[in-house]
Structures are given as C-alpha cells and as structure tokens.
Design an enzyme around this catalytic site. Structure first.
Site, PDB file in Angstrom:
ATOM      1  N   GLN A   1      47.844  -0.659 -61.834  1.00 31.58           N
ATOM      2  CA  GLN A   1      48.696  -1.849 -61.735  1.00 31.58           C
ATOM      3  C   GLN A   1      49.927  -1.550 -60.870  1.00 31.58           C
ATOM      4  OE1 GLN A   1      47.938  -4.860 -63.735  1.00 31.58           O
ATOM      5  NE2 GLN A   1      49.248  -5.599 -62.128  1.00 31.58           N
ATOM      6  N   PHE A   2      49.757  -1.561 -59.545  1.00 29.58           N
ATOM      7  CA  PHE A   2      50.888  -1.252 -58.669  1.00 29.58           C
ATOM      8  C   PHE A   2      52.001  -2.280 -58.782  1.00 29.58           C
ATOM      9  CE2 PHE A   2      48.803  -4.281 -55.930  1.00 29.58           C
ATOM     10  CZ  PHE A   2      49.822  -4.818 -55.152  1.00 29.58           C
ATOM     11  N   THR A   3      51.691  -3.487 -59.247  1.00 25.71           N
ATOM     12  CA  THR A   3      52.711  -4.538 -59.333  1.00 25.71           C
ATOM     13  C   THR A   3      53.788  -4.239 -60.377  1.00 25.71           C
ATOM     14  OG1 THR A   3      51.373  -5.878 -60.851  1.00 25.71           O
ATOM     15  CG2 THR A   3      51.147  -6.326 -58.482  1.00 25.71           C
TER      16      THR A   3
END
Length: 149
Positions: free
Chosen positions: A78-80
């Site tokens: 989950q890079f966000t």
C-alpha cells in the site's frame, strides 16, 4: 514503514477477478514502505505485528496476540500510506519507496512473519486489487517503524 492493522474475521483480495489471497481469522495488513526503510524496520514491525495484543482474552480484554490465537495475515502492499496531502488537492507520493525497493522490503516483511510461524496470504505487488474484509470490533491500529535521526 507504516502498517495499518485491521483485526478481521475474514478477508480476501482479488486481482483481475481472481482471489489471490484469503484468510479466515487474523489481520489484514496494509503495508507501506518509504525510501529510508531498512531490514531493521522489517524485523521490528514483523515482531510488533506478531505480538501485538489486540485479540480478546476470556475476560474480553485485548490481551492476546496473533500468535496466541493462531491467526493468519492478509498482507497488502500500500504505497498510498505515504501520500502527503498537505499541499494542493492531489497527494504527493515522493516519500514512498521506489517499486523495486518497496517490493524487496514488503516481501522480506511477509517472509519474516512466516518465520515467526504466521500463515501469510498476499495480493499482487503493484496490481490493482480489491480487498474485502469483515473488520472485527472494529479494531484498526496504525504501526510505524521507529523514527531515525
């Protein structure tokens, strides 16, 4: 690293209409990696996740860990989690690690959990995923690796 921990009764992740990971009881983890993270962060957070006491004991108190209850993990990259929304209306992701490095640490984190005796299911790194879960409680905790000077 940042990890959103959601205590779950059941969860699954789907990529292109195919289930790639599914658990019955445990945690859904949203895992974000920043460019400054190291294997030290991986080890620290894997231990923290495995031993975090957010399952109820016989008296209804959050006193049991994932290891205590024999729970599983559904781990989602989950890079966000490193989206910065302080300026403008569109998030900046400059603090997120580059994909190759993020994937390396994300996979190392999942492997470390497995070394601790936890069954881990995943989505597909970098893919568009649909995650379904029944959040039990609801209980949601944010974990971060220690700040480095």
């Amino acid at each position: 690293m940042k990890i959103v921990v959601q205590r779950s009764k059941q969860a699954s992740v789907t990529v292109e209409e195919q289930i790639t990971g599914q658990i019955s009881y445990g945690y859904v983890l949203l895992v974000g990696v920043t460019h400054a993270d190291t294997m030290e962060d991986v080890t620290y957070l894997a231990d923290k996740v495995a031993n975090l006491r957010i399952f109820e004991d016989d008296e209804g108190k959050m006193n049991r860990s994932l290891l205590d209850v024999g729970g599983e993990v559904l781990s989602i990259s989950q890079f966000t989690l490193y989206g910065d929304c302080r300026k403008g209306r569109r998030p900046s992701f400059v603090e997120a690690a580059k994909p190759d490095y993020a994937k390396e640490l994300y996979e190392a984190f999942n492997n470390k959990l497995e070394e601790l005796g936890i069954h881990v299911q995943t989505g597909i790194f970098g893919a568009h995923m649909e995650v379904e879960l029944v959040n039990s409680g609801p209980v949601t905790i944010l974990l971060e690796s220690p700040t480095r000077s």
